[in-house]
Write an enzyme that holds these catalytic residues in place. Structure first.
Site, short mmCIF file in Angstrom:
data_model
loop_
_atom_site.label_atom_id
_atom_site.label_comp_id
_atom_site.label_asym_id
_atom_site.label_seq_id
_atom_site.Cartn_x
_atom_site.Cartn_y
_atom_site.Cartn_z
CB SER A 77 -19.90 -37.74 -2.86
OG SER A 77 -18.99 -36.70 -3.21
CE LYS A 78 -17.86 -42.12 3.39
NZ LYS A 78 -17.05 -43.25 3.90
NE ARG A 79 -16.50 -35.41 -5.85
CZ ARG A 79 -16.81 -34.31 -6.49
NH1 ARG A 79 -16.24 -33.16 -6.13
NH2 ARG A 79 -17.70 -34.30 -7.45
CG HIS A 80 -19.78 -32.85 -2.82
ND1 HIS A 80 -20.18 -33.96 -3.52
CD2 HIS A 80 -19.37 -31.95 -3.74
CE1 HIS A 80 -20.03 -33.74 -4.82
NE2 HIS A 80 -19.54 -32.53 -4.99
N GLY A 81 -18.80 -33.39 1.66
CA GLY A 81 -19.18 -33.15 3.05
C GLY A 81 -20.19 -34.15 3.59
#
Length: 474
Positions: free
Chosen positions: A242-246
């Site tokens: 997801s966006k928090r992961h990259g």
């Protein structure tokens, strides 16, 4: 003679080039370059509502930044729609496709029945063998592929191994919508065949599509390309990316200060390996890359590993190249414009180049490099951060007051003689070197972190350094 390898990267231009797409492009590029072949770029822009020129340009820019070039002009899938319809007509004439006049209500009823019976929703084939004379009035038909109902379809995959699908579980997919537009699975097969694609490398989420597409290839009498479905990318915690992961656009990594060569290295290691090697040049990647080096397990994206790898690449990059990389990223980052203005001043680039050996030892990204070099161009009197101000208040100002005459007498303003002078002062004052270096760093940079302090003094120059030292005493 073996046919040359031809791969393709075929993104949908409905947004940025995300990190998974970038890795897919890299693997296709490496496979082509490793075998002296070609990588083609096809923009799958048949979704006219969601496809935008801005997204197409973002994909091109992302590939270019990563250093992934493609052979020939990019192909628009939408521009080939007449060719797709032509193949649909050929399939109809050969009996491999048929018109389906099901209404939306009938299809809904099929889905609901399947749900109540606990089975996957599938088209029941009710128009496979019915004549067009039975067609209801006012219903525009779709065209469905007449999929084999018995036996198996085997996808001979270079990563996943042989994957077998029972044909009675693959229903008759739509290949031409009622509005006359071809569907994805049909268009992809026609384009890959016409473009001479020999190897299809893409995400494992396309594996079911591979079975359906293989059936269309065989119905047309075309050779099925070599297929390799690569694992997905997860976050460091093993969850879906997801966006928090990259899960960001490639341009976001550029704007975060990562070097393209470091990104290539890092992306290559997400799912592919060469022994225990972690760091390798692009030339080594090309030399070593093969499909059998790709694992089946999902790869894990880890920002900490990326940062460490990027820091390594920064330290190995020649100072002048690193300066140019920094200048290139400045228009895209906060406070970048101010630094561009500062670098336009006479001698500013030379000053930054002189400081670069010390700066790049500590920085892991170009943004950190930008931040840590701000002191070079700061206007006097310097703004002090809280820790630097605290050092000066806690006896540091008194130490610097005694040091000032020593430095004012220093005629050879270079790092080594400056260090010797300060060491002699420390001995005379019975002080540890750190008790002098720390407040001196605060006075020179406004912070408690910087390259080696004697390098800082030398880069700033005699007049600027003494001016900052005098400012700090007030």
């Amino acid at each position: 003679m073996t046919a040359p390898v031809v791969t393709r990267f075929a993104p949908s231009p409905t947004g940025y080039l995300h990190i998974g797409g970038a890795r897919t492009a890299l693997f296709n590029w490496l496979l082509a370059r490793a075998n002296g072949g070609k990588m083609l770029l096809r923009i799958e822009d048949t979704d006219r509502e969601r496809s935008t020129e801005g997204a197409i340009q973002a994909i091109r820019d992302g590939l270019t930044w990563l250093g992934l070039d493609w052979d020939g002009d990019a192909v628009s899938q939408y521009s080939r729609v007449d060719r797709h319809r032509e193949v649909v007509q050929q399939l109809l004439e050969a009996g491999h496709a048929y018109h389906c006049y099901c209404s939306p209500e009938e299809l809904t009823a099929m889905r609901e029945l399947a749900n109540t019976q606990g089975r996957p929703p599938r088209y029941d084939g009710r128009w496979r063998d019915r004549p067009a004379s039975e067609a209801p009035n006012g219903v525009k038909p779709v065209v469905r592929f007449r999929a084999p109902q018995e036996g198996e379809t085997i996808v001979a995959d270079q990563v996943q191994g042989n994957v077998t699908y029972a044909n009675n579980q693959l229903d008759d997919l739509i290949i031409l919508r009622s509005d006359g537009n071809p569907t994805y699975n049909l268009s992809v097969v026609v384009d890959d065949h016409d473009m001479g694609i020999t190897h299809i490398v893409r995400g494992v989420d396309h594996l079911t599509n591979a079975a359906r597409q293989s059936q269309i290839y065989k119905a047309m009498g075309w050779e099925v390309p070599v297929m390799a479905h690569i694992p997905l990318i997860h976050g460091a915690d093993g969850a879906k990316l997801s966006k928090r992961h990259g899960a960001l656009g490639v341009e976001a990594y550029r704007d975060m200060g990562y070097l393209p060569q470091a990104m290539r290295n890092y992306l290559a290691r997400l799912g592919w390996s060469h022994g225990d090697d972690e760091v390798f040049s692009t030339e080594q990647m090309i030399e070593w890359f093969s499909l059998d080096g790709i694992g089946k397990s999902a790869a894990r994206f880890d920002f900490a590993k990326l940062e460490n790898l990027n820091g390594l690449y920064m330290r190995e990059t020649p100072d002048s190249e690193l300066l140019e990389a920094l200048v290139d990223v400045l228009p895209h980052v906060d406070a970048g414009q101010a630094m561009l203005v500062a670098l336009a001043e006479p001698g500013a680039r030379d000053k930054l180049l002189a400081a670069m050996p010390g700066l790049k030892e500590r920085a892991k990204t170009l943004i950190e490099l930008q931040s840590s070099s701000q002191f070079l161009f700061a206007k006097r009197p310097l703004a002090m951060d809280e820790k630097a101000a605290g050092l000066l208040e806690a006896g540091g100002r008194e130490v610097l007051t005694n040091l000032l005459p020593v430095l004012e007498q220093q005629s050879d303003w270079a790092a080594e003689p400056l260090e010797q002078a300060v060491r002699d002062f420390a001995t005379a004052q019975e002080l540890k070197l750190g008790k002098i270096a720390q407040p001196l760093r605060a006075a020179m940079t406004g912070s408690t972190q910087s390259p080696p302090i004697f390098d800082v003094l030398a880069v700033l120059g005699r007049d600027e350094a003494l001016g900052r030292l005098r400012d700090s005493l007030h």
